[in-house]
Design a protein around this motif. Structure first.
Motif, PDB file in Angstrom:
ATOM      1  N   ASP A 104       0.821  -1.197   0.000  1.00 45.47           N
ATOM      2  CA  ASP A 104       0.000   0.000   0.000  1.00 45.47           C
ATOM      3  C   ASP A 104       0.862   1.258   0.000  1.00 45.47           C
ATOM      4  O   ASP A 104       2.061   1.216   0.243  1.00 45.47           O
ATOM      5  N   ARG A 105       0.217   2.385  -0.239  1.00 45.23           N
ATOM      6  CA  ARG A 105       0.832   3.697  -0.031  1.00 45.23           C
ATOM      7  C   ARG A 105       0.084   4.323   1.142  1.00 45.23           C
ATOM      8  O   ARG A 105      -1.123   4.514   1.083  1.00 45.23           O
ATOM      9  N   THR A 106       0.799   4.589   2.252  1.00 47.06           N
ATOM     10  CA  THR A 106       0.170   5.074   3.477  1.00 47.06           C
ATOM     11  C   THR A 106       0.915   6.296   4.014  1.00 47.06           C
ATOM     12  O   THR A 106       2.032   6.599   3.590  1.00 47.06           O
ATOM     13  N   GLN A 107       0.279   6.970   4.956  1.00 40.97           N
ATOM     14  CA  GLN A 107       0.914   8.124   5.598  1.00 40.97           C
ATOM     15  C   GLN A 107       0.438   8.245   7.036  1.00 40.97           C
ATOM     16  O   GLN A 107      -0.747   8.126   7.318  1.00 40.97           O
ATOM     17  N   HIS A 108       1.374   8.484   7.943  1.00 43.99           N
ATOM     18  CA  HIS A 108       1.086   8.847   9.337  1.00 43.99           C
ATOM     19  C   HIS A 108       1.425  10.327   9.479  1.00 43.99           C
ATOM     20  O   HIS A 108       2.512  10.749   9.060  1.00 43.99           O
ATOM     21  N   SER A 109       0.539  11.122  10.073  1.00 42.50           N
ATOM     22  CA  SER A 109       0.774  12.561  10.228  1.00 42.50           C
ATOM     23  C   SER A 109       0.351  13.032  11.605  1.00 42.50           C
ATOM     24  O   SER A 109      -0.621  12.530  12.175  1.00 42.50           O
ATOM     25  N   VAL A 110       1.081  14.018  12.125  1.00 39.09           N
ATOM     26  CA  VAL A 110       0.685  14.738  13.337  1.00 39.09           C
ATOM     27  C   VAL A 110       0.812  16.224  13.045  1.00 39.09           C
ATOM     28  O   VAL A 110       1.701  16.647  12.308  1.00 39.09           O
ATOM     29  N   GLY A 111      -0.089  16.999  13.620  1.00 41.06           N
ATOM     30  CA  GLY A 111      -0.033  18.434  13.356  1.00 41.06           C
ATOM     31  C   GLY A 111      -0.912  19.213  14.306  1.00 41.06           C
ATOM     32  O   GLY A 111      -1.572  18.651  15.185  1.00 41.06           O
ATOM     33  N   ALA A 112      -0.923  20.520  14.088  1.00 45.24           N
ATOM     34  CA  ALA A 112      -1.752  21.415  14.885  1.00 45.24           C
ATOM     35  C   ALA A 112      -2.093  22.644  14.062  1.00 45.24           C
ATOM     36  O   ALA A 112      -1.311  23.072  13.207  1.00 45.24           O
ATOM     37  N   VAL A 113      -3.272  23.190  14.304  1.00 51.59           N
ATOM     38  CA  VAL A 113      -3.701  24.445  13.697  1.00 51.59           C
ATOM     39  C   VAL A 113      -4.225  25.351  14.802  1.00 51.59           C
ATOM     40  O   VAL A 113      -4.720  24.880  15.823  1.00 51.59           O
ATOM     41  N   SER A 114      -4.088  26.668  14.593  1.00 53.87           N
ATOM     42  CA  SER A 114      -4.526  27.612  15.611  1.00 53.87           C
ATOM     43  C   SER A 114      -4.783  28.969  14.987  1.00 53.87           C
ATOM     44  O   SER A 114      -4.420  29.214  13.833  1.00 53.87           O
ATOM     45  N   LYS A 115      -5.377  29.861  15.758  1.00 58.10           N
ATOM     46  CA  LYS A 115      -5.542  31.263  15.365  1.00 58.10           C
ATOM     47  C   LYS A 115      -4.542  32.081  16.169  1.00 58.10           C
ATOM     48  O   LYS A 115      -4.493  31.991  17.383  1.00 58.10           O
ATOM     49  N   VAL A 116      -3.725  32.871  15.443  1.00 60.38           N
ATOM     50  CA  VAL A 116      -2.712  33.714  16.080  1.00 60.38           C
ATOM     51  C   VAL A 116      -2.774  35.089  15.433  1.00 60.38           C
ATOM     52  O   VAL A 116      -2.562  35.210  14.222  1.00 60.38           O
ATOM     53  N   ALA A 117      -3.062  36.106  16.214  1.00 66.51           N
ATOM     54  CA  ALA A 117      -3.097  37.495  15.742  1.00 66.51           C
ATOM     55  C   ALA A 117      -3.944  37.644  14.478  1.00 66.51           C
ATOM     56  O   ALA A 117      -3.551  38.309  13.521  1.00 66.51           O
ATOM     57  N   GLY A 118      -5.099  36.999  14.442  1.00 66.52           N
ATOM     58  CA  GLY A 118      -5.994  37.110  13.297  1.00 66.52           C
ATOM     59  C   GLY A 118      -5.644  36.215  12.122  1.00 66.52           C
ATOM     60  O   GLY A 118      -6.314  36.253  11.092  1.00 66.52           O
ATOM     61  N   PHE A 119      -4.593  35.413  12.234  1.00 64.94           N
ATOM     62  CA  PHE A 119      -4.192  34.502  11.162  1.00 64.94           C
ATOM     63  C   PHE A 119      -4.486  33.066  11.573  1.00 64.94           C
ATOM     64  O   PHE A 119      -4.348  32.707  12.741  1.00 64.94           O
ATOM     65  N   ASN A 120      -4.873  32.248  10.601  1.00 64.80           N
ATOM     66  CA  ASN A 120      -4.923  30.803  10.806  1.00 64.80           C
ATOM     67  C   ASN A 120      -3.532  30.286  10.489  1.00 64.80           C
ATOM     68  O   ASN A 120      -3.000  30.545   9.406  1.00 64.80           O
ATOM     69  N   VAL A 121      -2.924  29.578  11.428  1.00 68.70           N
ATOM     70  CA  VAL A 121      -1.582  29.031  11.227  1.00 68.70           C
ATOM     71  C   VAL A 121      -1.611  27.544  11.556  1.00 68.70           C
ATOM     72  O   VAL A 121      -2.418  27.082  12.345  1.00 68.70           O
ATOM     73  N   GLY A 122      -0.703  26.791  10.909  1.00 67.97           N
ATOM     74  CA  GLY A 122      -0.667  25.361  11.168  1.00 67.97           C
ATOM     75  C   GLY A 122       0.658  24.752  10.777  1.00 67.97           C
ATOM     76  O   GLY A 122       1.413  25.323   9.985  1.00 67.97           O
ATOM     77  N   GLY A 123       0.925  23.606  11.358  1.00 68.07           N
ATOM     78  CA  GLY A 123       2.116  22.838  11.026  1.00 68.07           C
ATOM     79  C   GLY A 123       1.792  21.368  11.081  1.00 68.07           C
ATOM     80  O   GLY A 123       0.996  20.930  11.916  1.00 68.07           O
ATOM     81  N   ILE A 124       2.356  20.607  10.143  1.00 65.28           N
ATOM     82  CA  ILE A 124       2.110  19.171  10.096  1.00 65.28           C
ATOM     83  C   ILE A 124       3.381  18.471   9.628  1.00 65.28           C
ATOM     84  O   ILE A 124       4.131  19.020   8.818  1.00 65.28           O
TER      85      ILE A 124
END
Length: 167
Positions: A104-124
């Motif tokens: 198979d082709r699979t992916q494991h991911s961890v991340g977070a999203v948030s609101k900071v100073a009026g911006f949506n920001v995220g990292g994964i």
């Protein structure tokens, strides 16, 4: 109280004279499901679990956009921040002849999203494993950070994507 919801989106791909479906070939079944999933909100916790074929979108859409995947996803919301874990399956080995030994082709991911100073920001960050091509097993660490929001009258969207693989 557990809150459960289900979503189904099916596309009829049957031609006027449908061919006989053979599971050992690359032919698709007459009906293709774009999304079929169950979402469960776990009582007295900030955790939501979604299992099944579901949309996969991320950030500005450079890393992932409008992609339906077979996925297990767990999210937890803490104030304005959402933390996530996802296990995705892009390619199921049955799409190829079973005797070829492909995986198979699979992916494991961890991340977070948030609101900071009026911006949506995220990292994964994630690890993609691809065993679907004969003789080429690939491990691909990948990641993305993004920010989207308004700066005065302008809409600002930025995303940085990183990927490096081994064969």
């Amino acid at each position: 109280v557990t809150q459960t919801s289900a979503a189904v989106d099916a596309t009829d791909t049957t031609p006027a004279s449908p061919p006989v479906y053979d599971a050992s070939s690359n032919a698709r079944p007459p009906i293709s499901f774009d999304q079929v999933n169950v979402k469960v909100m776990i009582p007295d916790t900030p955790v939501t679990v979604t299992i099944g074929r579901q949309p996969a979108n991320w950030g500005t859409g450079i890393f992932v956009k409008a992609d339906n995947r077979d996925r297990f996803k767990a999210t937890a919301k803490f104030g304005d921040t959402i933390v996530l874990y996802a296990y995705d399956k892009y390619v199921e080995s049955f799409q190829f002849h079973e005797t070829d030994g492909l995986g198979d082709r699979t992916q494991h991911s961890v991340g977070a999203v948030s609101k900071v100073a009026g911006f949506n920001v995220g990292g994964i960050v994630g690890l993609i494993t691809d065993e679907s091509v004969q003789g080429h097993d690939v491990s691909l660490p990948a990641g993305s950070v993004y920010a989207m929001g308004k700066a005065g009258p302008a809409m600002v969207k930025a995303e940085l994507v990183y990927a490096a693989g081994t064969d």
